[in-house]
Write a protein that holds these residues in place. Structure first.
Motif, PDB file in Angstrom:
ATOM      1  N   PRO A 152       0.800  -1.229   0.000  1.00 57.27           N
ATOM      2  CA  PRO A 152       0.000   0.000   0.000  1.00 57.27           C
ATOM      3  C   PRO A 152       0.828   1.272   0.000  1.00 57.27           C
ATOM      4  O   PRO A 152       0.283   2.363  -0.201  1.00 57.27           O
ATOM      5  N   VAL A 153       2.109   1.137   0.230  1.00 57.83           N
ATOM      6  CA  VAL A 153       2.999   2.303   0.206  1.00 57.83           C
ATOM      7  C   VAL A 153       3.595   2.479  -1.193  1.00 57.83           C
ATOM      8  O   VAL A 153       3.620   3.583  -1.747  1.00 57.83           O
ATOM      9  N   LEU A 154       4.063   1.386  -1.769  1.00 60.98           N
ATOM     10  CA  LEU A 154       4.676   1.442  -3.091  1.00 60.98           C
ATOM     11  C   LEU A 154       3.674   1.762  -4.193  1.00 60.98           C
ATOM     12  O   LEU A 154       3.982   2.546  -5.110  1.00 60.98           O
ATOM     13  N   MET A 155       2.497   1.164  -4.127  1.00 59.39           N
ATOM     14  CA  MET A 155       1.554   1.271  -5.239  1.00 59.39           C
ATOM     15  C   MET A 155       1.193   2.710  -5.606  1.00 59.39           C
ATOM     16  O   MET A 155       1.262   3.093  -6.774  1.00 59.39           O
ATOM     17  N   GLU A 192       1.834   1.843  12.843  1.00 59.28           N
ATOM     18  CA  GLU A 192       2.219   2.960  11.985  1.00 59.28           C
ATOM     19  C   GLU A 192       1.855   2.734  10.511  1.00 59.28           C
ATOM     20  O   GLU A 192       1.932   3.666   9.713  1.00 59.28           O
ATOM     21  N   ALA A 193       1.478   1.521  10.156  1.00 60.20           N
ATOM     22  CA  ALA A 193       1.286   1.170   8.753  1.00 60.20           C
ATOM     23  C   ALA A 193       0.273   2.062   8.036  1.00 60.20           C
ATOM     24  O   ALA A 193       0.507   2.516   6.914  1.00 60.20           O
ATOM     25  N   GLU A 194      -0.855   2.323   8.675  1.00 60.31           N
ATOM     26  CA  GLU A 194      -1.880   3.151   8.042  1.00 60.31           C
ATOM     27  C   GLU A 194      -1.381   4.575   7.827  1.00 60.31           C
ATOM     28  O   GLU A 194      -1.652   5.195   6.792  1.00 60.31           O
ATOM     29  N   LEU A 195      -0.634   5.094   8.789  1.00 58.45           N
ATOM     30  CA  LEU A 195      -0.073   6.434   8.669  1.00 58.45           C
ATOM     31  C   LEU A 195       0.887   6.517   7.485  1.00 58.45           C
ATOM     32  O   LEU A 195       0.882   7.486   6.726  1.00 58.45           O
ATOM     33  N   VAL A 196       1.717   5.476   7.319  1.00 60.87           N
ATOM     34  CA  VAL A 196       2.673   5.460   6.211  1.00 60.87           C
ATOM     35  C   VAL A 196       1.939   5.408   4.875  1.00 60.87           C
ATOM     36  O   VAL A 196       2.296   6.113   3.931  1.00 60.87           O
ATOM     37  N   ALA A 197       0.923   4.573   4.783  1.00 62.43           N
ATOM     38  CA  ALA A 197       0.159   4.460   3.541  1.00 62.43           C
ATOM     39  C   ALA A 197      -0.499   5.789   3.177  1.00 62.43           C
ATOM     40  O   ALA A 197      -0.520   6.196   2.011  1.00 62.43           O
ATOM     41  N   THR A 198      -1.025   6.479   4.190  1.00 58.89           N
ATOM     42  CA  THR A 198      -1.658   7.777   3.950  1.00 58.89           C
ATOM     43  C   THR A 198      -0.634   8.802   3.472  1.00 58.89           C
ATOM     44  O   THR A 198      -0.897   9.589   2.546  1.00 58.89           O
ATOM     45  N   ALA A 199       0.554   8.789   4.074  1.00 58.67           N
ATOM     46  CA  ALA A 199       1.608   9.710   3.659  1.00 58.67           C
ATOM     47  C   ALA A 199       2.035   9.428   2.220  1.00 58.67           C
ATOM     48  O   ALA A 199       2.304  10.359   1.443  1.00 58.67           O
ATOM     49  N   ALA A 200       2.084   8.147   1.856  1.00 55.25           N
ATOM     50  CA  ALA A 200       2.460   7.781   0.491  1.00 55.25           C
ATOM     51  C   ALA A 200       1.425   8.283  -0.510  1.00 55.25           C
ATOM     52  O   ALA A 200       1.778   8.769  -1.590  1.00 55.25           O
ATOM     53  N   VAL A 201       0.159   8.187  -0.162  1.00 58.62           N
ATOM     54  CA  VAL A 201      -0.902   8.670  -1.044  1.00 58.62           C
ATOM     55  C   VAL A 201      -0.793  10.185  -1.226  1.00 58.62           C
ATOM     56  O   VAL A 201      -0.925  10.709  -2.343  1.00 58.62           O
ATOM     57  N   ARG A 202      -0.543  10.891  -0.148  1.00 58.29           N
ATOM     58  CA  ARG A 202      -0.405  12.353  -0.234  1.00 58.29           C
ATOM     59  C   ARG A 202       0.796  12.733  -1.101  1.00 58.29           C
ATOM     60  O   ARG A 202       0.714  13.659  -1.916  1.00 58.29           O
ATOM     61  N   LEU A 203       1.897  12.039  -0.917  1.00 59.27           N
ATOM     62  CA  LEU A 203       3.074  12.322  -1.724  1.00 59.27           C
ATOM     63  C   LEU A 203       2.805  11.997  -3.191  1.00 59.27           C
ATOM     64  O   LEU A 203       3.214  12.744  -4.090  1.00 59.27           O
TER      65      LEU A 203
END
Length: 212
Positions: A152-155, A192-203
């Motif tokens: 969910p971070v890479l995609m 922390e996983a959900e927070l990281v995924a959200t940050a990746a989407v914003r980026l």
């Protein structure tokens, strides 16, 4: 005077270890002649720079920051940082086709197929082309499989067309969007996983908007 100004600028940038990053920042560059004098070149024409051009370059290089005598253009600093980080990342554990095949206990062809199929689905960060690839090892399990927690971070990042080196840097360095956490490490923490995924989407949204 032109020569003196050119030498002063060249020596200043060499002392900051920024001289080699001038072309990548879209700035004029220089070489040293047989006498060690700096010869500056206009990137638009390939001709030696005039006195007026050197004076304009001097003003631009010292135009930012609270202390004009020591200010350095942010763009040049960013290019230098990117180059330094790329060099550091290239020295971390990575795989090519053969080494990943050995880890997976698979054939070279099967591994090549897996790499490009998974990368096409935006689940694997790959540097290079079909002939020569670098696969950063941080995103793989000990058995050579893509880490499920990073999907969910890479995609979103890869689907947005983020430069692979920039994605590698963001994933492995402390991120402002995460309060200084390292994204790929934080992704392995369920808290922390959900927070990281959200940050990746914003980026990814920023990346997509900047390229549109």
């Amino acid at each position: 005077m032109t020569s003196d100004l050119g030498d002063r600028l060249a020596t200043w940038l060499e002392g900051l270890d920024l001289a080699g990053h001038l072309p990548a920042a879209g700035l004029p560059s220089f070489t040293r002649d047989a006498d060690g004098r700096a010869v500056w070149t206009d990137p638009a024409t390939g001709d030696p720079m005039t006195a007026e051009q050197l004076e304009a370059l001097d003003a631009m290089l010292h135009s930012q920051g609270d202390d004009p005598a020591h200010a350095i253009p942010l763009q040049l600093i960013q290019v230098a940082r990117q180059a330094r980080l790329r060099s550091e990342l290239a020295a971390t554990p990575t795989h090519d086709y053969a080494s990943l095949a050995a880890v997976r206990g698979a054939t070279l062809d099967a591994t090549r197929f897996m790499i490009h199929k998974t990368a096409a689905r935006h689940r694997l960060l790959v540097i290079g082309d079909h002939r020569d690839v670098i696969v950063p090892a941080f995103q793989l399990t000990s058995g050579g499989e893509p880490r499920p927690d990073l999907e969910p971070v890479l995609m979103p990042l890869l689907a947005a067309g983020m430069d692979p080196w920039a994605a590698w840097i963001w994933l492995t360095q402390p991120a402002a969007l995460l309060g200084g956490l390292v994204p790929e490490r934080a992704a392995a923490d369920p808290d922390e996983a959900e927070l990281v995924a959200t940050a990746a989407v914003r980026l990814a949204e920023r990346v997509a908007s900047s390229s549109s």
